[in-house]
Scaffold this motif. Structure first.
Motif, mmCIF file in Angstrom:
data_model
loop_
_atom_site.group_PDB
_atom_site.id
_atom_site.type_symbol
_atom_site.label_atom_id
_atom_site.label_comp_id
_atom_site.label_asym_id
_atom_site.label_seq_id
_atom_site.Cartn_x
_atom_site.Cartn_y
_atom_site.Cartn_z
ATOM 1 N N ARG A 144 17.454 29.978 50.840
ATOM 2 C CA ARG A 144 18.236 29.005 49.817
ATOM 3 C C ARG A 144 19.565 29.464 49.979
ATOM 4 O O ARG A 144 20.041 30.695 49.738
ATOM 5 C CB ARG A 144 17.622 28.725 48.397
ATOM 6 N N VAL A 146 23.599 29.232 48.503
ATOM 7 C CA VAL A 146 24.839 28.710 47.626
ATOM 8 C C VAL A 146 25.799 28.526 48.284
ATOM 9 O O VAL A 146 26.505 29.552 49.236
ATOM 10 C CB VAL A 146 25.099 29.929 46.284
ATOM 11 N N LEU A 161 23.801 24.117 45.647
ATOM 12 C CA LEU A 161 22.336 25.088 46.458
ATOM 13 C C LEU A 161 21.842 24.252 47.525
ATOM 14 O O LEU A 161 21.378 23.212 47.221
ATOM 15 C CB LEU A 161 21.522 25.370 45.300
ATOM 16 N N SER A 173 21.479 20.874 44.491
ATOM 17 C CA SER A 173 22.700 20.748 43.398
ATOM 18 C C SER A 173 23.772 20.786 44.004
ATOM 19 O O SER A 173 24.076 21.380 45.151
ATOM 20 C CB SER A 173 22.442 22.153 42.573
ATOM 21 N N VAL A 186 24.744 27.801 39.058
ATOM 22 C CA VAL A 186 23.842 26.872 40.056
ATOM 23 C C VAL A 186 22.414 27.113 39.485
ATOM 24 O O VAL A 186 21.899 28.088 39.259
ATOM 25 C CB VAL A 186 23.835 27.341 41.433
ATOM 26 N N ALA A 188 18.678 26.652 40.053
ATOM 27 C CA ALA A 188 17.787 26.856 41.062
ATOM 28 C C ALA A 188 16.366 27.135 40.774
ATOM 29 O O ALA A 188 15.918 27.326 39.579
ATOM 30 C CB ALA A 188 18.322 28.028 41.850
#
Length: 314
Positions: A144, A146, A161, A173, A186, A188
């Motif tokens: 994942r 950012v 995200l 996101s 963020v 998650a």
């Protein structure tokens, strides 16, 4: 006594009067002792005078005003340069923060895949997009990321995200990126039933902190410099985040994503700003109308009162 004796005695007396008496031996010894003592004192005084002279010559040599032509050149003192108080404290897509975290999240064509997917959502060519990776990690084997992104020459600028569990890029996101943003907060997927919170700030930030009650701050886990992580548990309606910059000032203080109760947190971590996603797939108004009507019937509501966002049709 005979006349010869008298003459002999008189002759001896006359001889005695002519001879010089012998010196007193004790007086001579005293004189020699005094001479030796004077020689030792003189030698001692001579040594002291030399020592005093040596000191008198050495001390002025240490004085700044003495013998300037014989002094060594002064040693140049280098003033310590001030340590940098901070890198760029706010996120700037023209000079973004460096990437931190797992390299494999953006390697092997993954970054290009994320960029193409984001450009498709915005409906612009890929070469018109600035897609900047900021922090990457693996959770349960899935990467994942950012990110921050923008469409050039437009006001479209965001962070969020992104994941690619099945090889297809998805954006969990998406949040507008305002100018002078000092922390990217963020939501998650987390562990089990809980969501987690990722905060990405400048890499030289002193600390990233979280307060469930909005007041009692404690340091978050720091997987990378300037990155904070925590699980969201309990009542998060008042939780907040702070970032302390390298110079000790508060670079950011703001509210974190809020959920009224941990039981509402989905296992997969669906973010609370889900409706910010773009629509993908073929447009089918008939299908959308049927879906809205079916939802209204389930809720015993008028279809006109249903608010919705089409995410995908096909």
């Amino acid at each position: 006594m005979s006349p010869i004796d008298d003459e002999l005695r008189a002759a001896l007396r006359g001889r005695a009067d002519v001879l010089t008496p012998a010196p007193d031996p004790l007086a001579g010894i005293e004189r020699r002792a005094r001479g030796i003592r004077r020689q030792r004192i003189a030698a001692s005084l001579t040594g002291s005078a030399l020592a005093v002279a040596a000191i008198a010559l050495a001390v002025p040599a240490l004085m700044p005003s003495a013998l300037p032509d014989q002094l060594p050149p002064p040693i140049a003192t280098v003033e310590p340069s001030p340590s940098p108080t901070s890198s760029v404290a706010t996120m700037d897509l023209d000079a973004p923060w460096p990437y931190r975290g797992a390299v494999d999240v953006t390697g092997n064509g993954q970054l290009e895949k994320f960029t193409r997917a984001w450009a498709a959502i915005e409906g612009v060519p890929e070469n018109q997009v600035d897609f900047v990776p900021l922090y990457g990690e693996f959770l349960a084997g899935n990467g994942r990321l950012v990110y921050a992104a923008r469409v050039r020459d437009t006001a479209v600028m965001e962070y969020g995200l992104a994941v690619s569990p099945d090889g297809e890029a998805q954006f969990l996101s998406r949040t507008p990126l305002a100018p002078q943003t000092a922390a990217l907060v963020v939501p998650a997927p987390g562990d089990g039933e809980f969501l987690s919170l990722l905060v990405v700030a400048a890499p030289d930030s002193r600390s990233v902190n979280y307060a469930p009650d909005g007041a009692t701050f404690g340091p978050m886990e720091v997987p990378e410099p300037g990155v904070g992580f925590t699980l969201l548990k309990g009542d998060t309606s008042r939780d907040a985040v702070t970032v302390i910059a390298a110079d000790g000032s508060v670079a950011f203080r703001g509210q974190a994503p809020s959920f009224s109760d941990s039981s509402e947190l989905p296992v997969e971590g669906v973010p609370d700003n889900l409706l910010g996603w773009g629509s993908r797939g073929e447009t089918d108004d008939v299908l959308v109308g049927r879906a809205v009507a079916g939802f209204a019937r389930q809720k015993d509501a008028d279809p006109a009162d249903v608010q919705y966002q089409v995410l995908f049709t096909g």
